[in-house]
Design a protein around this motif. Structure first.
Motif, PDB file in Angstrom:
ATOM      1  N   ARG A   1       0.475  -1.244   0.243  1.00  0.00           N
ATOM      2  CA  ARG A   1      -0.011  -0.303   0.030  1.00  0.00           C
ATOM      3  C   ARG A   1       0.947   1.650   0.100  1.00  0.00           C
ATOM      4  O   ARG A   1       0.191   2.139  -1.144  1.00  0.00           O
TER       5      ARG A   1
ATOM      6  N   ASP B   1      -7.689   6.386  -3.636  1.00  0.00           N
ATOM      7  CA  ASP B   1      -7.777   5.169  -2.486  1.00  0.00           C
ATOM      8  C   ASP B   1      -8.269   3.916  -2.807  1.00  0.00           C
ATOM      9  O   ASP B   1      -7.839   2.352  -2.777  1.00  0.00           O
ATOM     10  N   GLU B   2      -9.445   4.096  -3.988  1.00  0.00           N
ATOM     11  CA  GLU B   2      -9.742   2.450  -4.930  1.00  0.00           C
ATOM     12  C   GLU B   2      -8.317   1.790  -5.377  1.00  0.00           C
ATOM     13  O   GLU B   2      -8.426   0.939  -5.472  1.00  0.00           O
TER      14      GLU B   2
ATOM     15  N   VAL C   1      -5.495   2.086  -4.494  1.00  0.00           N
ATOM     16  CA  VAL C   1      -4.233   1.882  -3.180  1.00  0.00           C
ATOM     17  C   VAL C   1      -5.395   0.318  -3.312  1.00  0.00           C
ATOM     18  O   VAL C   1      -4.646  -1.183  -2.868  1.00  0.00           O
ATOM     19  N   LEU C   2      -6.399   0.527  -3.084  1.00  0.00           N
ATOM     20  CA  LEU C   2      -7.572  -1.340  -2.346  1.00  0.00           C
ATOM     21  C   LEU C   2      -6.963  -2.511  -3.478  1.00  0.00           C
ATOM     22  O   LEU C   2      -7.285  -3.356  -3.373  1.00  0.00           O
TER      23      LEU C   2
ATOM     24  N   ALA D   1      -3.745  -3.855  -3.727  1.00  0.00           N
ATOM     25  CA  ALA D   1      -3.722  -4.696  -2.434  1.00  0.00           C
ATOM     26  C   ALA D   1      -4.352  -5.916  -1.899  1.00  0.00           C
ATOM     27  O   ALA D   1      -4.251  -7.036  -1.510  1.00  0.00           O
TER      28      ALA D   1
END
Lengths: 146, 99
Positions: A28, A46-47, A49-50, A53
Motif C-alpha cells: 500500500r 484510495d480505490e 490502492v485497495l 492490495a
C-alpha cells in the motif's frame, strides 16, 4: 529491487515484496507513493490502492496457499502510459492460477470472504491472467483508463 | 492496528485504530468474537480506521452474523469515510447495523 523507467511511460515503477501478509502494508505504501505522482483525485487513489492490495492479498492467500514457509518475492509494476492508461502488473512464483476459475462470490449471498476479487473488478476496467515468463509463474494485469 | 475496549452495562465498545488488513484480522476477531459470544451488544467504533480491505469487511460480516446467531447485535459507530466507501462497495450498508 526498485526500478524507475520513465522512457516510454509517464510513470513506470517496479518493486518486489516478500510474499506474506506483513508485506501488504508495504504494498500500500508503494502504491500511494506512485499515485502521489499522478494527478487524480484522492478517492480514485484510495480505490486503486485497495485494488492493488487485494490483488497482492490474493497472491498470498491463493497462489501460495498451503505453502508454509517461503522467502519468495512477488513483483508489482505500476505503469502509466502516455494515453493515461494505468497498467498494474503482478508477478509471482506460486501455484499456477487458472484465470477462468477466479470468480468472486455472489454479492447477494452475504458471508465472509470472496470480496477481494469483486472489489478489484469494481475498481478496474480489465483483469487479465497470463502465464508468467520465467522466472515467474503467474502474471496478473489490471488496467484502468484514467 | 491498535484498539481500546470500554464497557458500559451490557455494551462493549471496541475502538479500532489504524489499518485493518489480512495481517491483523485475526487479532481483530480474537478481540471482538469473545464479546459477542458473551452476548454483549458490541459497538465497533471505526472513526480512526483509515483503511479496511476485504479481510476487514469479512470480520464485520462474521461478527454481525455471529451476533444474530447468539441473539445480540453489533453496531458500527462513527464509520470513517474510507471504511464507509468499502462497506458500500460491498453492498453491505443495508445488511450491517450502521450508526
Amino acid at each position: 529491487m526498485n526500478e524507475t523507467n520513465k522512457s516510454e511511460n509517464k510513470i513506470s515503477e517496479t518493486r518486489e515484496f516478500i510474499v506474506n501478509s506483513a508485506s501488504l502494508k508495504e504494498v500500500r505504501s508503494f502504491s500511494r507513493e506512485v499515485f502521489e505522482k499522478i494527478k487524480i483525485d484522492q478517492d480514485l487513489k484510495d480505490e486503486l490502492v485497495l485494488a492493488i492490495a487485494e490483488a497482492a492479498q490474493n497472491i498470498v492467500k491463493h497462489a501460495y496457499k498451503d505453502i508454509e514457509t517461503n522467502d519468495d518475492k512477488m513483483e508489482i509494476k505500476i505503469s502509466l502510459g502516455k494515453n493515461d492508461e494505468l497498467e498494474i502488473g503482478f508477478f509471482d512464483k506460486g501455484k499456477p492460477v487458472d484465470g477462468a476459475k477466479v470468480r468472486h462470490r455472489n454479492i447477494d449471498d452475504v458471508k465472509p470472504g470472496g470480496l477481494g476479487t469483486f472489489f478489484i473488478q469494481q475498481i478496474m476496467d480489465a483483469v487479465v491472467f497470463r502465464e508468467g515468463e520465467k522466472p515467474w509463474i503467474n502474471h496478473l494485469i489490471l488496467t484502468k483508463q484514467l | 492496528m491498535t484498539y481500546k475496549v470500554s464497557e458500559e452495562g451490557n455494551i462493549s465498545t471496541v475502538f479500532l485504530n489504524g489499518e485493518i488488513d489480512m495481517d491483523v484480522v485475526d487479532k481483530a476477531k480474537e478481540l471482538i468474537m469473545p464479546l459477542i459470544e458473551a452476548k454483549k451488544e458490541v459497538h465497533i467504533n471505526l472513526k480512526d480506521v483509515q483503511y479496511m480491505d476485504s479481510s476487514g469487511i469479512s470480520v464485520l460480516i462474521e461478527s454481525h452474523q455471529k451476533a444474530l446467531e447468539v441473539g445480540t447485535k453489533v453496531i458500527l459507530k462513527e464509520i470513517s469515510k474510507s471504511v464507509l466507501k468499502v462497506i458500500m462497495m460491498a453492498k453491505l450498508e443495508q445488511i450491517l447495523n450502521l450508526d
